[in-house]
Every structure is written in C-alpha cells, then in structure tokens.
Enzyme design. Structure first.
Site, mmCIF file in Angstrom:
data_model
loop_
_atom_site.group_PDB
_atom_site.id
_atom_site.type_symbol
_atom_site.label_atom_id
_atom_site.label_comp_id
_atom_site.label_asym_id
_atom_site.label_seq_id
_atom_site.Cartn_x
_atom_site.Cartn_y
_atom_site.Cartn_z
ATOM 1 N N LYS A 221 0.830 -1.211 0.000
ATOM 2 C CA LYS A 221 0.000 0.000 0.000
ATOM 3 C C LYS A 221 0.872 1.273 0.000
ATOM 4 O O LYS A 221 2.079 1.193 -0.050
ATOM 5 C CB LYS A 221 -0.946 -0.029 1.207
ATOM 6 C CG LYS A 221 -1.866 -1.251 1.221
ATOM 7 C CD LYS A 221 -2.768 -1.261 0.021
ATOM 8 C CE LYS A 221 -3.888 -2.300 0.025
ATOM 9 N NZ LYS A 221 -3.669 -3.579 0.618
HETATM 10 C C1 LIG Z 1 -9.565 -3.247 -1.090
HETATM 11 C C2 LIG Z 1 -8.957 -3.911 0.107
HETATM 12 N N1 LIG Z 1 -9.695 -4.020 1.229
HETATM 13 C C3 LIG Z 1 -9.179 -4.591 2.340
HETATM 14 C C4 LIG Z 1 -7.905 -5.093 2.379
HETATM 15 C C5 LIG Z 1 -7.398 -5.760 3.620
HETATM 16 O O1 LIG Z 1 -6.283 -5.101 4.143
HETATM 17 P P1 LIG Z 1 -5.184 -5.895 5.018
HETATM 18 O O2 LIG Z 1 -4.379 -6.731 4.071
HETATM 19 O O3 LIG Z 1 -4.374 -4.794 5.636
HETATM 20 O O4 LIG Z 1 -5.910 -6.698 6.013
HETATM 21 C C6 LIG Z 1 -7.103 -5.004 1.245
HETATM 22 C C7 LIG Z 1 -5.733 -5.525 1.267
HETATM 23 O O5 LIG Z 1 -5.174 -5.982 0.327
HETATM 24 C C8 LIG Z 1 -7.649 -4.400 0.072
HETATM 25 O O6 LIG Z 1 -6.916 -4.308 -1.049
#
Ligand SMILES: Cc1ncc(COP(=O)(O)O)c(C=O)c1O
Length: 433
Positions: A221
C-alpha cells in the site's frame, strides 16, 4: 548528502528500486533481488519504500518501554486524522480488522445486507460475514471498475443497512451519487479506501467522504506498518466503540463502567469502581491492537506520503502516454475532479484486437521478469461465497467480463524511469510478437 537525503532525492529525481524489502516479492530468501537470466532485476507489481529514517524510528521504539500500545499509537492516529482532515482515527493491526471494526460500529448483524462491489479483495466482503451479515454484490462501472451507483440502487431491499464503496486501484468512487443514495434510503456509507490513501474527490481527501473510512498499511500500500489498518470518522460514538472492539471489548475508564451508565452492577463484585485493578468487558471484542513499533514506522512513512503519491502519479502518466496509441491495451478510465492515488495501474487486454489474451500475457510478462498480478478474481465467484451465499456466474456480468481482461503492471514509488520503460517495452513486445 546523507543516506536519507540521497534516498529522498531518488524519489524526487532519479528513483531506483528500494534497498530493502519484507513483502517478499522479487526477493530471494537472502533478501537479494531476483534477476532474470542473471541480467535484469525482477520488477514486482508493488513494493514498500523503507529508508534509514524509518529504521531509526523503529529502533527508537525498540529501545523504549513501549512495544505494544504506547504513545506512538495515538501519535500515528492524530497524524493520519490530520492528514486526511478527519476528526477521529482508530488504528488497528490490519485493514481487515479495520473493516471488521467498521461493520461492528454500525451494528451489522445477522439480519442485515451490505452492498459492495465484487472487484475487491475478499476482506471487504468477509468483514460483513464476520458480523453475521450478508454481502450483496452490485456490479461495477465498465470503464473504472468502481461500484456503479445505479446497480447499488437496484440491489437495495428492506434488509439493506450499508454500502461499502471500494476505491479500486486508488480512484475514489462516485461519492456524490453514493452519499445521495445512502441518505435517501437511510443507509450507512463505508469507504474501503485501502487503495486510496491520499486520493481526493472534488478537493476532499478519502477519509472524509463516508461515515467510516478504512485504510490498510500492508507493504504493497501507499505507506506501510508491516501489517496495519486505520478507520477514520467524524463520529465520536463509533470511534469509542471501535476502540473497545480492538481490545477485547474491555474498558478501564471509570466513567464508562456499567454503574456509571446507570446499568445494573455485577453482583459478584462489591463497589467494583473502588477496586484499583478493576476493568470491564462490556461487549465481545478482539485483539486487533497495533503496536508502537508499527506506529513509529507509520508516522515516519506518512511524512513521505506526498512524495510517494507524486511519484506514483508520474509513473501513471508515463504509462498513460505509452499505451495511448496502442489499440487493444486499455488503461482504466479516470474520472474528472479527482486525484488518483494509483495504488495499482490496471490495463485491460482486448483479445479481439490483440493476438494474445490476458492470461497468456501474464505468463509472458512473468517470464520476462515483470511482476504482474490480477486484481481481482470477483469475490462472488469464490467457492466460499458460491456455497454459503449461492452467488454464481452471471450475477455481476460487467465485473466477470473485466476479470478476464485485467492485469496490474508494476507501480510503486521506488521504480526508476528505466524500470517503467522496461515494463512498457516488455508489454509492447509481448502483445506485438
Ligand atoms: C480493497 C482492500 N480491502 C481490504 C484489504 C485488507 O487489508 P489488510 O491486508 O491490511 O488486512 C485489502 C488488502 O489488500 C484491500 O486491497
């Protein structure tokens, strides 16, 4: 010039691949960058940028008394809230935890439906299921692959409680339309802005465009804390609920104890508030706490975010120009009046025009050391959703057709101009040969 200045100069001027990495992509087990045929470095689709300043910030915390929740958590929350312009920010240990906390705060439960797009990471839908709710998939706009407000309206039923807008690839959704629908039908609007930290819609940053907004700090990210997430909101009551939720539903604040709220006291305990060790578990929560180590990294990373965003936009402009007159390769459309955060750069491959389809292109590019990826397999086609919620092919035809064509090409601030050119050449060679 010291190392940090050299690295920041690299972001501004002559960027190069970052020196360190923990997300694993493109690195050997020893942490060395993989090469293709011993020559060119493998270019991953995404990669964190960690510099000496970040490392020092983490070391400082390791030498302090605080490893888990300490002063850095509140400091990171305040810095992010200030950056996006939100009143409240609650840090947790992943974007998934942030989504779960958001679903909890708005009271999603077994009788509720939540509308969301299928072009997203599974975590968006899973968070609804964690709370016993039902995800309802609404199709996407064919040009942007963002949730289509008309499709959202068509899916509203008496059970609908919320909409989750996903700022896919880093482009904010049509928030004017979505806010109007939410207001008209009395629904919550949640923004999954895991792709869009720093993006703007009509001059307002993501983090302020919905009732609750969720961010992720996974290494791919815009900024990273290793793993981590944040929820921003204007609503103090939801913020308080989520702070309880991230730590087992437990409070140590006497003003929040059940007796203080006029509720019946636990008869097993005499005058519990007087006990110096007293705490109360008031609801079922989780251990979603983020650490001070992670937040120190987050604070340091946040300072570099404007430069990271600028470099992502420069790379996108180079790709836009390179693919503009190449028929059969179509970058996603970008709507006016917004600032795209370019978490991903997604192209669509039209195999009616080109002699290659998406999957063959994917294989060819990987062989050539270009770390392409596919974001995403539509969530409603995953076996879990098919089995539990009886979703199937045909439910969201636009998303399903797009899925056959999409490919994410490398996009991260540490890419050099040479890396960008290499990606473009390999894409062009692959589709023309
Ligand atoms: C659109 C979206 N929502 C939620 C998440 C979940 O985030 P995390 O990987 O930090 O749990 C991601 C992670 O890739 C994502 O791309």
């Amino acid at each position: 010039m010291n190392t940090i200045h050299k690295q920041m100069a690299a972001i501004n001027g002559q960027p190069r691949l970052p020196l360190r990495g923990t997300s694993g992509q493109g690195l050997t087990m020893n942490g060395e960058r993989k090469t293709v045929n011993g020559q060119r470095p493998f270019i991953p689709y995404a990669h964190q940028w960690i510099d000496e300043e970040d490392i020092q910030a983490v070391i400082e915390v390791l030498r302090s008394d605080w490893l888990t929740t300490g002063p850095k958590v509140a400091e990171f929350e305040k810095a992010l809230a200030d950056f996006v312009g939100a009143k409240e920010a609650i840090a947790v240990n992943s974007g998934t935890a942030a989504l779960h906390a958001a679903m909890y705060a708005i009271g999603i439960g077994p009788r509720d439906e939540v509308i969301l797009p299928p072009i997203t990471f599974v975590a968006t839908a899973n968070a609804v299921v964690f709370q016993g709710g039902t995800p309802i998939f609404a199709d996407v706009d064919p040009d942007t692959l963002l949730i289509d407000p008309t499709e959202v309206e068509a899916k509203i039923t008496p059970k609908t409680k919320a909409i989750i807008a996903v700022d896919y690839a880093g482009q904010p959704c049509d928030y004017d339309a979505l806010q109007a629908i939410a207001k008209h039908h009395g629904l919550f609007l949640i923004a999954d802005a895991c792709h869009s930290l720093g993006a703007e819609y009509k001059g307002k940053k993501t983090g302020t465009l919905a009732d609750l907004t969720v961010f992720s700090f996974h290494p791919v990210k815009h900024i990273t804390t290793g793993e981590g997430g944040m929820i921003t909101t204007e609503n103090e009551e939801y913020a308080e609920k989520m702070r309880l939720f991230r730590t087992h539903g437990i409070t140590r604040d006497p003003s929040k104890f059940a007796r203080a709220n006029g509720k019946p006291q636990n008869s097993m305990l005499h005058a519990p508030c007087a006990l110096p060790f007293y705490y109360e578990m008031q609801d079922l929560g989780y251990n979603y706490r983020i650490t001070d180590i992670q937040c120190a990294l987050g604070i340091s990373q946040l300072q570099k975010l404007p430069k990271f965003l600028k470099r992502r936009q420069e790379i996108a402009a180079k790709y836009d120009e390179a693919f503009a007159e190449l028929s059969g390769i179509n970058p996603l459309a970008v709507r006016p009046n917004l600032l795209h955060a370019y978490h991903l750069y997604v192209i669509r491959i039209d195999s009616n025009i080109l002699r290659i389809d998406r999957t063959a292109l994917f294989t060819k590019l990987r062989e050539k050391g270009i770390g392409v990826n596919v974001h995403y397999i539509p969530v409603h086609l995953q076996p879990f959703y098919r089995e539990k919620f009886h979703t199937d092919t045909g439910l969201c035809p636009i998303a399903e057709a797009a899925y056959e064509q999409i490919i994410s090409i490398p996009m991260f601030p540490g890419m050099s101009n040479e890396n960008v050119e290499q990606v473009v050449i390999e894409v062009k060679n692959s589709v023309c040969s």
